[in-house]
Scaffold this motif. Structure first.
Motif, PDB file in Angstrom:
ATOM      1  N   GLU A 247       8.182 -15.631   9.311  1.00 11.13           N
ATOM      2  CA  GLU A 247       8.360 -15.379   7.771  1.00 11.13           C
ATOM      3  C   GLU A 247       7.758 -14.224   7.287  1.00 11.13           C
ATOM      4  N   ALA A 248       8.453 -13.703   6.090  1.00  3.04           N
ATOM      5  CA  ALA A 248       8.022 -12.580   5.741  1.00  3.04           C
ATOM      6  C   ALA A 248       6.671 -12.711   5.009  1.00  3.04           C
ATOM      7  N   LEU A 249       5.618 -11.559   5.286  1.00  5.65           N
ATOM      8  CA  LEU A 249       4.407 -11.644   4.758  1.00  5.65           C
ATOM      9  C   LEU A 249       4.249 -11.488   3.391  1.00  5.65           C
ATOM     10  N   PRO A 250       3.227 -12.307   2.865  1.00  8.18           N
ATOM     11  CA  PRO A 250       3.041 -12.191   1.300  1.00  8.18           C
ATOM     12  C   PRO A 250       2.228 -10.973   1.149  1.00  8.18           C
ATOM     13  N   PRO A 251       2.467 -10.468  -0.229  1.00  6.14           N
ATOM     14  CA  PRO A 251       1.998  -9.238  -0.727  1.00  6.14           C
ATOM     15  C   PRO A 251       0.345  -9.281  -0.468  1.00  6.14           C
ATOM     16  N   VAL A 252      -0.270 -10.437  -0.513  1.00  5.26           N
ATOM     17  CA  VAL A 252      -1.654 -10.745  -0.573  1.00  5.26           C
ATOM     18  C   VAL A 252      -2.334 -10.221   0.870  1.00  5.26           C
ATOM     19  N   PHE A 253      -1.372 -10.529   1.992  1.00  4.89           N
ATOM     20  CA  PHE A 253      -1.575 -10.112   3.159  1.00  4.89           C
ATOM     21  C   PHE A 253      -1.941  -8.667   3.314  1.00  4.89           C
ATOM     22  N   PHE A 254      -1.118  -7.892   2.887  1.00  3.02           N
ATOM     23  CA  PHE A 254      -1.050  -6.518   2.871  1.00  3.02           C
ATOM     24  C   PHE A 254      -2.309  -5.978   1.968  1.00  3.02           C
ATOM     25  N   THR A 255      -2.723  -6.646   0.968  1.00  2.00           N
ATOM     26  CA  THR A 255      -3.760  -6.352   0.164  1.00  2.00           C
ATOM     27  C   THR A 255      -5.075  -6.626   1.068  1.00  2.00           C
ATOM     28  N   GLU A 256      -5.093  -7.703   1.504  1.00  2.00           N
ATOM     29  CA  GLU A 256      -6.431  -7.765   2.703  1.00  2.00           C
ATOM     30  C   GLU A 256      -6.416  -6.760   3.840  1.00  2.00           C
ATOM     31  N   LEU A 257      -5.246  -6.571   4.190  1.00  2.00           N
ATOM     32  CA  LEU A 257      -5.241  -5.578   5.320  1.00  2.00           C
ATOM     33  C   LEU A 257      -5.711  -4.192   5.016  1.00  2.00           C
ATOM     34  N   GLU A 258      -5.164  -3.624   3.866  1.00  2.00           N
ATOM     35  CA  GLU A 258      -5.418  -2.388   3.145  1.00  2.00           C
ATOM     36  C   GLU A 258      -7.202  -2.357   2.901  1.00  2.00           C
ATOM     37  N   ASP A 259      -7.589  -3.417   2.212  1.00  2.00           N
ATOM     38  CA  ASP A 259      -9.263  -3.454   2.136  1.00  2.00           C
ATOM     39  C   ASP A 259      -9.946  -3.266   3.468  1.00  2.00           C
ATOM     40  N   ARG A 260      -9.317  -4.075   4.433  1.00  2.00           N
ATOM     41  CA  ARG A 260     -10.211  -3.981   5.798  1.00  2.00           C
ATOM     42  C   ARG A 260      -9.966  -2.589   6.421  1.00  2.00           C
ATOM     43  N   VAL A 261      -8.764  -2.044   6.259  1.00  2.00           N
ATOM     44  CA  VAL A 261      -8.590  -0.727   6.845  1.00  2.00           C
ATOM     45  C   VAL A 261      -9.585   0.138   6.002  1.00  2.00           C
ATOM     46  N   HIS A 262      -9.323   0.079   4.876  1.00  2.00           N
ATOM     47  CA  HIS A 262      -9.975   1.260   3.880  1.00  2.00           C
ATOM     48  C   HIS A 262     -11.735   1.213   4.201  1.00  2.00           C
ATOM     49  N   GLU A 263     -12.170  -0.223   4.576  1.00  2.00           N
ATOM     50  CA  GLU A 263     -13.777  -0.337   4.774  1.00  2.00           C
ATOM     51  C   GLU A 263     -13.857   0.487   6.241  1.00  2.00           C
ATOM     52  N   ARG A 264     -13.000   0.355   7.185  1.00  2.00           N
ATOM     53  CA  ARG A 264     -13.237   1.121   8.327  1.00  2.00           C
ATOM     54  C   ARG A 264     -13.120   2.533   8.401  1.00  2.00           C
ATOM     55  N   VAL A 265     -12.366   2.978   7.604  1.00  2.00           N
ATOM     56  CA  VAL A 265     -11.875   4.450   7.418  1.00  2.00           C
ATOM     57  C   VAL A 265     -13.016   5.202   6.667  1.00  2.00           C
ATOM     58  N   GLN A 266     -13.585   4.394   5.490  1.00  2.00           N
ATOM     59  CA  GLN A 266     -14.847   4.922   4.741  1.00  2.00           C
ATOM     60  C   GLN A 266     -15.934   5.237   5.629  1.00  2.00           C
ATOM     61  N   ALA A 267     -16.024   4.167   6.603  1.00  2.00           N
ATOM     62  CA  ALA A 267     -17.472   3.902   7.576  1.00  2.00           C
ATOM     63  C   ALA A 267     -17.368   5.214   8.197  1.00  2.00           C
TER      64      ALA A 267
END
Ligand SMILES: C[S@@+](CC[C@H](N)C(=O)[O-])C[C@H]1O[C@@H](n2cnc3c(N)ncnc32)[C@H](O)[C@@H]1O
Length: 287
Positions: A247-267
């Protein structure tokens, strides 16, 4: 690490979803130029590889928004350009970018595996810059290029090494693992279909000489937001392009993915001052 399995993206996916407008391509090109650390811009390197005299007839397969073609044009002021792409929106952007230049330019919509619009021996140069991985029938495409290329002409194919920008895949797959994301998202981008590693063997049946030229650069981001804009324009390493039968992934999935990637990149930025993407790219010169 980058998985062996990769997403299958077709020319139709390119035409009907990814390149329905130029926004993602524009954003990516801007980032590649703005955050590079190699003082020689990639397009200048490619222009050298074309080895132009100034009067050649050049066909640009998958010309996109015409960014590279517009930079090449002054070198071919007395030449002839044909911009070719499957996606009408990007072809129109290329047309606008080159509007009013005196060099004759044609803009033709079509798929690179069928060049029947052109007679044999019509071009001195043909180029396919970061587009071959979309072409459904690559062998048909290369045979067509051979047919339309004049003896003594050159075909330039730019592509990446499969581990190019591995730092982006590392944070992406780490975030997916943290989210316990579904298994079919753990795939590389379709660029693995034709890469610097496997390109020569695919080109060799059609060209007497295939030379591989490697090119390295590193993008360095001082702010996580700029990396995230790039990551988004890459469709989250294709996770949002065409994830496959599920099934297509909902927008909330990408919001969480971005938040997690952001955290790692910021570190990484907090620790070392910047987040780096190491580009292992290059091209083949075929004649
Ligand atoms: C990543 S963009 C590269 C654009 C340009 N060459 C550059 O490097 O800036 C890929 C381009 O290939 C086009 N494309 C994809 N499949 C194609 C096909 N089968 N035939 C022609 N163009 C195609 C897309 O519409 C898109 O404009």
């Amino acid at each position: 690490m980058i998985p062996e399995r990769y997403f299958e993206l077709t020319a139709e996916d390119a035409r009907d979803s990814y390149f329905t407008d130029t926004s993602k391509l524009d954003a990516k090109q801007l980032v590649h130029d703005r955050f590079r650390t190699n003082p020689l811009a990639l397009h200048d390197h490619l222009i050298r590889a074309l080895d132009l005299r100034g009067t050649e007839e050049l066909l640009d397969l998958g010309c996109g928004n015409g960014e590279i073609l517009a930079r090449i044009r002054p070198y071919l002021a007395a030449g002839n350009l044909v911009a070719f792409d499957i996606a009408p929106a990007v072809l129109e952007a290329a047309r606008q970018r080159l509007d009013g230049v005196a060099t004759p330019c044609e803009f033709i919509e079509g798929s690179a595996d069928d060049l029947s619009d052109f007679a044999g021996n019509s071009f001195d140069r043909v180029m396919a810059i970061y587009m071959a991985h979309y072409v459904t029938d690559l062998q048909a495409c290369f045979a067509e290029v051979r047919r339309v290329l004049r003896p003594g002409g050159r075909f330039l194919v730019a592509t990446d090494r499969p581990d190019s920008m591995v730092e982006m895949y590392d944070v992406h797959f780490a975030a997916l693992r943290d989210m316990d994301a579904r298994e079919d998202l753990f795939r590389a981008t379709p660029k693995a279909r034709i890469s610097l590693e496997n390109g020569a063997e695919q080109l060799a049946p059609h060209f007497a000489k295939v030379e591989r030229v490697d090119w390295q650069d590193q993008l360095q981001f001082g702010k996580a937001e700029h990396f995230l804009a790039f990551y988004r324009s890459c469709n989250y390493c294709c996770a949002s392009s065409n994830p496959g039968p599920g099934e297509a992934l909902p927008p909330v999935f990408f919001t969480e993915l971005e938040d997690r990637v952001h955290e790692r990149v910021q570190a990484v930025i907090d620790e070392t001052g910047y987040f780096a993407l190491t580009k292992y790219t290059g091209h083949f010169i075929c004649s």
